[in-house]
Design a protein around this motif. Sequence first.
Motif, mmCIF file in Angstrom:
data_model
loop_
_atom_site.group_PDB
_atom_site.id
_atom_site.type_symbol
_atom_site.label_atom_id
_atom_site.label_comp_id
_atom_site.label_asym_id
_atom_site.label_seq_id
_atom_site.Cartn_x
_atom_site.Cartn_y
_atom_site.Cartn_z
ATOM 1 N N TYR A 114 54.148 9.932 18.440
ATOM 2 C CA TYR A 114 54.660 8.944 17.497
ATOM 3 C C TYR A 114 54.065 9.184 16.102
ATOM 4 O O TYR A 114 54.778 9.169 15.094
ATOM 5 N N LEU A 118 55.955 10.204 12.563
ATOM 6 C CA LEU A 118 55.810 9.477 11.307
ATOM 7 C C LEU A 118 55.445 10.413 10.161
ATOM 8 O O LEU A 118 55.878 10.209 9.018
ATOM 9 N N ASP A 119 54.672 11.452 10.472
ATOM 10 C CA ASP A 119 54.285 12.422 9.441
ATOM 11 C C ASP A 119 55.485 13.185 8.892
ATOM 12 O O ASP A 119 55.422 13.755 7.801
ATOM 13 N N ARG A 124 63.055 5.254 10.204
ATOM 14 C CA ARG A 124 62.818 4.355 11.334
ATOM 15 C C ARG A 124 62.618 5.199 12.588
ATOM 16 O O ARG A 124 63.221 6.263 12.736
ATOM 17 N N VAL A 125 61.782 4.693 13.517
ATOM 18 C CA VAL A 125 61.571 5.359 14.799
ATOM 19 C C VAL A 125 61.826 4.347 15.908
ATOM 20 O O VAL A 125 61.187 3.294 15.969
#
Length: 228
Positions: A114, A118-119, A124-125
């Motif tokens: 996760y 994000l990196d 949105r995830v």
Amino acid sequence: MTITTRDPNRALWEARARGEDIPTWESLSPEPAGIEQESVDVPAGLWLRPPDAATGPVVLAIHGGGFVSGSVATHRRMFGHLARAAGVATLAVEYGLVPDHVFPSQLDTMLAAYGQLLDRGPTRVAVAGDSCGATLEATGASYGSGSDPFFTRELVRGLAAGYLAGADPRDPLAAPLHADLRRLPPTYLRRARWMFGVSVAGGQPDSLAASSRASSMRRSVACSAGVS
């Protein structure tokens, strides 16, 4: 949807109960059309990209298998259909299996994946999971009814014991049912209304939904009309 007593899912697990290796797990789902695949090492897994995928959002998909089996290969078709339906690039992630990897190893792997997503800068995830990949705890009403040809109560308890390896089964990180849900994002829970011709109303999804109501978490619980 028509409910049948002889569905492919039941045939697979009856074969497993007899010690047979066929039909294969991935045969439960047809090949998703138009999905571009890319194997990656960091995080270890498989990108599944539908045609004209939306730019920005991504899905992090976690396979099931009771922590002792399953992989991105067994769930590639399932998550490919998810990617296509959502119109969003989906990353199916690998994680270590019991007995070489026990709680909280799998959770650590998912958190790292996760963070690595994000990196990459997605807008949105969404996190999606199947079976143990969804809740990190395998329970269900059918286990106690004797209707499941493979996942008996004893087997499920054995899977849980192997995964926990002595950890507290009520640890919120191992059992979301005992967690503080107030900071979770909108959550969608899905369970079958029928499994192998037997009603499976109740169980963890409903209990988790009840807990979420108490914590004001936005959630939705769906029941499929067909066989799980």
